[in-house]
Design a protein around this motif. Sequence first.
Motif, mmCIF file in Angstrom:
data_model
loop_
_atom_site.group_PDB
_atom_site.id
_atom_site.type_symbol
_atom_site.label_atom_id
_atom_site.label_comp_id
_atom_site.label_asym_id
_atom_site.label_seq_id
_atom_site.Cartn_x
_atom_site.Cartn_y
_atom_site.Cartn_z
ATOM 1 N N LYS A 41 0.824 -1.209 0.000
ATOM 2 C CA LYS A 41 0.000 0.000 0.000
ATOM 3 C C LYS A 41 0.861 1.262 0.000
ATOM 4 O O LYS A 41 0.692 2.143 -0.843
ATOM 5 C CB LYS A 41 -0.918 0.020 1.236
ATOM 6 C CG LYS A 41 -1.775 -1.207 1.421
ATOM 7 C CD LYS A 41 -2.612 -1.123 2.689
ATOM 8 C CE LYS A 41 -1.834 -1.070 3.989
ATOM 9 N NZ LYS A 41 -1.129 -2.329 4.324
ATOM 10 N N SER A 42 1.774 1.337 0.974
ATOM 11 C CA SER A 42 2.604 2.547 1.082
ATOM 12 C C SER A 42 3.468 2.721 -0.155
ATOM 13 O O SER A 42 3.631 3.840 -0.651
ATOM 14 C CB SER A 42 3.501 2.472 2.320
ATOM 15 O OG SER A 42 2.716 2.494 3.481
ATOM 16 N N THR A 43 4.025 1.626 -0.641
ATOM 17 C CA THR A 43 4.871 1.708 -1.831
ATOM 18 C C THR A 43 4.079 2.289 -2.996
ATOM 19 O O THR A 43 4.563 3.164 -3.718
ATOM 20 C CB THR A 43 5.389 0.301 -2.193
ATOM 21 O OG1 THR A 43 6.058 -0.239 -1.054
ATOM 22 C CG2 THR A 43 6.354 0.354 -3.355
ATOM 23 N N PHE A 156 -2.939 10.037 1.817
ATOM 24 C CA PHE A 156 -2.853 9.778 3.258
ATOM 25 C C PHE A 156 -2.243 8.400 3.480
ATOM 26 O O PHE A 156 -2.726 7.419 2.917
ATOM 27 C CB PHE A 156 -4.243 9.754 3.898
ATOM 28 C CG PHE A 156 -5.032 11.024 3.804
ATOM 29 C CD1 PHE A 156 -4.937 11.996 4.799
ATOM 30 C CD2 PHE A 156 -5.895 11.252 2.748
ATOM 31 C CE1 PHE A 156 -5.700 13.160 4.737
ATOM 32 C CE2 PHE A 156 -6.659 12.416 2.674
ATOM 33 C CZ PHE A 156 -6.560 13.374 3.670
ATOM 34 N N ASP A 157 -1.222 8.314 4.313
ATOM 35 C CA ASP A 157 -0.659 7.000 4.641
ATOM 36 C C ASP A 157 -0.868 6.701 6.123
ATOM 37 O O ASP A 157 -0.143 7.206 6.973
ATOM 38 C CB ASP A 157 0.830 6.932 4.291
ATOM 39 C CG ASP A 157 1.352 5.491 4.313
ATOM 40 O OD1 ASP A 157 0.593 4.591 4.735
ATOM 41 O OD2 ASP A 157 2.504 5.273 3.916
ATOM 42 N N GLU A 158 -1.879 5.935 6.426
ATOM 43 C CA GLU A 158 -2.224 5.543 7.803
ATOM 44 C C GLU A 158 -2.215 6.733 8.755
ATOM 45 O O GLU A 158 -1.594 6.670 9.819
ATOM 46 C CB GLU A 158 -1.234 4.479 8.319
ATOM 47 C CG GLU A 158 -1.023 3.329 7.362
ATOM 48 C CD GLU A 158 -1.573 2.013 7.860
ATOM 49 O OE1 GLU A 158 -2.257 2.005 8.906
ATOM 50 O OE2 GLU A 158 -1.343 1.007 7.172
ATOM 51 N N PRO A 159 -2.907 7.822 8.423
ATOM 52 C CA PRO A 159 -2.771 9.040 9.226
ATOM 53 C C PRO A 159 -3.309 8.906 10.650
ATOM 54 O O PRO A 159 -2.959 9.701 11.510
ATOM 55 C CB PRO A 159 -3.575 10.078 8.444
ATOM 56 C CG PRO A 159 -4.584 9.284 7.698
ATOM 57 C CD PRO A 159 -3.894 8.000 7.332
#
Length: 366
Positions: A41-43, A156-159
């Motif tokens: 996901k983050s990648t 948004f990355d796991e905010p």
Amino acid sequence: MSVQLESIVKKYGNLQVVHGIDLEVGEKEFVVLVGPSGCGKSTTLRMIAGLEEITQGQLTIDGRIMNRVAPKDRDVAMVFQNYALYPHLNVADNIAFGLKIRRESKQSIEASIKEVSGILGLTEYLDRKPSDLSGGQRQRVAMGRAIVRRPKVFLFDEPLSNLDAKLRTQMRAEIKRLHNRLGVTSIYVTHDQVEAMTLADRIVVMNDGRIEQIGAPMDLFLNPANTFVASFLGAPPMNQIAAVVAQSADGPVAEFNNHSLPLPHLEGLQGATGREIVVGVRPEFAEPVNVVSPGVVPLEIDLIETLGSEALLHSMVANEPFVMKADTLTGINVLQDVKGFKIPRELIRVFDAASGKALPGQDQPV
Ligand SMILES: Nc1ncnc2c1ncn2[C@@H]1O[C@H](COP(=O)(O)OP(=O)(O)O)[C@@H](O)[C@H]1O
Ligand SMILES: [Mg+2]
């Protein structure tokens, strides 16, 4: 602004971690990438932001190919789990940082700070340093810094992952309201299926560097494309019972442990006696009953977890854990006396045992 991913691949050296992702995010859409830790996901998000190089494939934002465009020129703003605030700057300067770099006028910067801090409820805290703020306030500053830049896309990355449960729920609603108000195209990464269900216009379920299914939250909940999605979305997830198809006078049935359960009238089940399937039963759709009669699958409750208005009834079916969600209004002693469950055949979902894929014809809204 729309975002388009075409056959996006990411390799670290020889290790491929994203295996060719196709995704189109529409104007003003809120899309959530959800999946277990390490699924890419983050990648994927960082490739959209320009923080990771795209190994193969094409990224388009607002009609423009972005593969070789520097992050600062992509007109996207990213909000991270760890906030990434400047500790020596106060709230106002943290929010204004990007605008100062862009050399906007003092007047326009001040107007932006005022507007954004108003939206986010930070007006009283503008002079504070991040260390003197709560986790929720820090996350709001991070969002403020993204909002003032008026980007085409929010990433948004796991905010919310660093916040406690109560604050997380509160901030989740704030993010949704903010999106309704600002209407900025958003791509949001989380491992939390509740966040995905509540925030998304469309959910993208990822697993092991691939997309398992894309769809509106209730669509995925009701009609998962495979057993992975069925077991990922929903709390608790869909029960899965290994079974074999048999035929009865009024249609196909699933057989397991000498029990049988009427199955939906799907083409793939006609004359498919002996076919190995997985029967999917949502905990919310299984109806606990206190008397075993024909059509009821008997079970023994071994644990009841009360949640307030609902309770989780734990048992075993076909040697696998089986959970039902029941209303507590009827009284806990009634629940303690549950002897089985039944379920209307059209609420059952059927998957092929070998591939895990949902049998065709089940994608109708329930
Ligand atoms: N810089 C890197 N070098 C090598 N492997 C990496 C690097 N960054 C991430 N990975 C690997 O890529 C996979 C996907 O990671 P990531 O996108 O962070 O997953 P997620 O955000 O879904 O938890 C993981 O297996 C991770 O170990
Ligand atoms: Mg991640």
